[in-house]
Design a protein around this motif. Structure first.
Motif, PDB file in Angstrom:
ATOM      1  N   TYR A  15     -17.210 -37.554 -10.295  1.00 56.49           N
ATOM      2  CA  TYR A  15     -16.909 -38.455 -10.587  1.00 56.49           C
ATOM      3  C   TYR A  15     -15.311 -38.932 -10.736  1.00 56.49           C
ATOM      4  N   CYS A  66     -18.890 -32.950  -9.127  1.00 56.67           N
ATOM      5  CA  CYS A  66     -18.832 -32.221 -10.639  1.00 56.67           C
ATOM      6  C   CYS A  66     -20.203 -31.694 -10.885  1.00 56.67           C
ATOM      7  N   ILE A  85     -23.206 -32.318 -14.472  1.00 55.44           N
ATOM      8  CA  ILE A  85     -23.424 -32.124 -16.227  1.00 55.44           C
ATOM      9  C   ILE A  85     -25.661 -31.277 -16.754  1.00 55.44           C
ATOM     10  N   VAL A 118     -19.866 -32.348 -18.740  1.00 53.81           N
ATOM     11  CA  VAL A 118     -20.140 -32.099 -17.674  1.00 53.81           C
ATOM     12  C   VAL A 118     -18.300 -30.892 -17.145  1.00 53.81           C
ATOM     13  N   ALA A 158     -16.256 -29.075 -14.408  1.00 54.68           N
ATOM     14  CA  ALA A 158     -15.649 -30.155 -13.960  1.00 54.68           C
ATOM     15  C   ALA A 158     -14.277 -29.521 -13.609  1.00 54.68           C
ATOM     16  N   ALA A 199     -18.768 -41.975 -13.660  1.00 55.06           N
ATOM     17  CA  ALA A 199     -19.123 -40.558 -12.827  1.00 55.06           C
ATOM     18  C   ALA A 199     -20.323 -41.283 -12.013  1.00 55.06           C
ATOM     19  N   ILE A 231     -23.817 -39.878 -10.892  1.00 62.30           N
ATOM     20  CA  ILE A 231     -24.757 -38.646 -11.003  1.00 62.30           C
ATOM     21  C   ILE A 231     -25.647 -38.931 -10.448  1.00 62.30           C
ATOM     22  N   GLY A 257     -14.283 -27.681 -18.005  1.00 63.64           N
ATOM     23  CA  GLY A 257     -14.445 -29.184 -17.676  1.00 63.64           C
ATOM     24  C   GLY A 257     -15.000 -30.075 -19.174  1.00 63.64           C
TER      25      GLY A 257
END
Length: 210
Positions: free
Chosen positions: A35, A45, A47, A57, A59, A71, A73, A90
């Protein structure tokens, strides 16, 4: 570096409260990505929950409430929005998307949720073979590099002999393939590629040492 079109990156968008997103049901997932915050700093990161309207998230840098974020993903692609709230480890972000993109995202999330529930990270439907070239390298996000030996490969992952045991879910680069650790065994680890490949010859080419 992640590409972006945030425009005036220093502008902080008004944060939407979570009740505004209640029409979307989050599902539990475990997908990796990167991200970018408004100052263009980038970080890895993970999810852990997501809906077509927001995402939880994990992070290293949480940003600030209202800050714009982009971001990329694995399995989902590019998402953008703003930080709704911070949490320990996060943040929660909303997702700005068209109705069509939200419908597509809902289908992707259903697949990801079922994939985890059915315990299919290694996708045993794919044939596993011993590659012609068995020596490669594993690189962690912090730059540490290790030699490894490929035990077998499939279109979706690989089993490798490795002297270290990165934690489950750790993002790695195997040869030139992005992956994550999904299982430990006595002499190494199993990894799942960020995206399934179409041909084993392509997998073998990308597993060669850089």
């Amino acid at each position: 570096m992640l590409s972006d079109d945030l425009g005036s990156l220093r502008v902080v968008a008004p944060a939407r409260s979570e009740p505004e997103l209640i029409r979307y049901n989050r599902v539990r997932v475990s997908v990796l990505g990167r991200y970018m915050l408004a100052d263009r700093s980038e970080f890895p990161c993970q999810i852990i929950e997501m809906s077509p309207g927001d995402a939880v998230v994990v992070a290293p840098v949480p940003g600030i409430v209202g800050e714009k974020v982009i971001a990329y993903i694995d399995h989902v692609g590019r998402i953008e929005g703003s930080i709704l709230s911070q949490m320990d480890g996060g943040f929660i972000m909303d997702i700005a998307a068209s109705s069509r993109k939200r419908d597509k995202m809902a289908a992707q999330l259903t697949w990801l949720a079922n994939k985890d529930i059915l315990n299919l990270p290694e996708d045993r439907r794919h044939e596993r073979v011993v590659p012609d070239i068995r020596h490669s390298t594993v690189v962690l996000d912090d730059g540490r590099r290790y030699n490894c030996k490929i035990i077998d490969i499939s279109l979706s992952g690989a089993a490798i002999e490795l002297d270290v045991r990165p934690a489950m879910g750790t993002p790695v680069t195997l040869g030139r393939m992005r992956a994550r650790v999904i299982r430990h065994f006595q002499n190494g680890v199993a990894v799942e590629f960020a995206s399934s490949q179409e041909m084993l010859t392509v997998v073998q080419q990308n597993l060669r040492m850089n």
